[in-house]
Design an enzyme around this catalytic site. Structure first.
Site, PDB file in Angstrom:
ATOM      1  N   GLU A  22       4.253  -0.338  12.985  1.00  9.60           N
ATOM      2  CA  GLU A  22       3.388  -0.495  11.811  1.00  9.60           C
ATOM      3  C   GLU A  22       4.043   0.164  10.600  1.00  9.60           C
ATOM      4  OE1 GLU A  22      -1.167  -0.493  12.857  1.00  9.60           O
ATOM      5  OE2 GLU A  22      -0.201   1.264  13.757  1.00  9.60           O
ATOM      6  N   TYR A  54     -11.809  -3.295 -14.355  1.00 10.47           N
ATOM      7  CA  TYR A  54     -11.572  -3.621 -12.946  1.00 10.47           C
ATOM      8  C   TYR A  54     -10.131  -4.052 -12.690  1.00 10.47           C
ATOM      9  CZ  TYR A  54     -13.099  -8.194 -14.783  1.00 10.47           C
ATOM     10  OH  TYR A  54     -13.270  -9.326 -15.536  1.00 10.47           O
ATOM     11  N   GLU A  74      -8.740   5.414   7.661  1.00 10.56           N
ATOM     12  CA  GLU A  74      -9.782   6.301   7.144  1.00 10.56           C
ATOM     13  C   GLU A  74      -9.230   7.137   5.992  1.00 10.56           C
ATOM     14  OE1 GLU A  74     -10.919   5.587  11.488  1.00 10.56           O
ATOM     15  OE2 GLU A  74      -9.075   5.727  10.318  1.00 10.56           O
ATOM     16  N   LYS A  99      -8.141  -4.109   7.932  1.00  8.80           N
ATOM     17  CA  LYS A  99      -6.817  -4.158   8.555  1.00  8.80           C
ATOM     18  C   LYS A  99      -6.832  -5.352   9.520  1.00  8.80           C
ATOM     19  CE  LYS A  99      -3.513  -1.147  10.918  1.00  8.80           C
ATOM     20  NZ  LYS A  99      -3.299   0.208  11.480  1.00  8.80           N
TER      21      LYS A  99
END
Length: 117
Positions: A22, A54, A74, A99
């Site tokens: 990863e 934004y 997290e 994810k």
């Protein structure tokens, strides 16, 4: 506060995760941002300077995702929330980090973490 400004589906490639591949190969993360913002003054004056930009938020989110890696999504979600909450006028923020290509052996649609600050 019932006014919300949202940016959904910000896609950026990052190298977050606990597994070596990863970190090495990276993957696409999808981020949703919901911000509690009093849009009344901006709407009355029709002035961007009186609300949250934004586009600037989306750029900051992408910069965090593409930046230094974290083991956990997290951690990624909390770092994004802290940065977005620092924008002028943002009273509360909810960040959802998706994810979709997480290394899970079961069939799944999405893995996500949602935090509110």
């Amino acid at each position: 506060m019932s006014d919300m400004v949202s940016v959904k589906g910000i896609r950026s490639r990052g190298h977050h995760g606990v597994l070596g591949f990863e970190r090495e190969l990276g993957q696409t993360f999808v981020i949703d941002v919901d911000m509690a913002v009093d849009v009344g003054p901006a709407a009355a004056a029709d002035d961007l300077a009186l609300t949250v930009d934004y586009g600037a938020v989306a750029s900051e989110v992408a910069a965090i995702v593409t930046g230094p890696p974290f083991d956990l999504i997290e951690t990624l979600a909390v770092r994004i929330a802290e940065r977005v909450k620092a924008f002028d006028g943002v009273q509360e923020v909810t960040i959802t980090v998706h994810k979709p290509y997480a290394p899970v052996t079961e069939v799944f649609d999405d893995v996500a973490v949602r935090v509110t600050r």
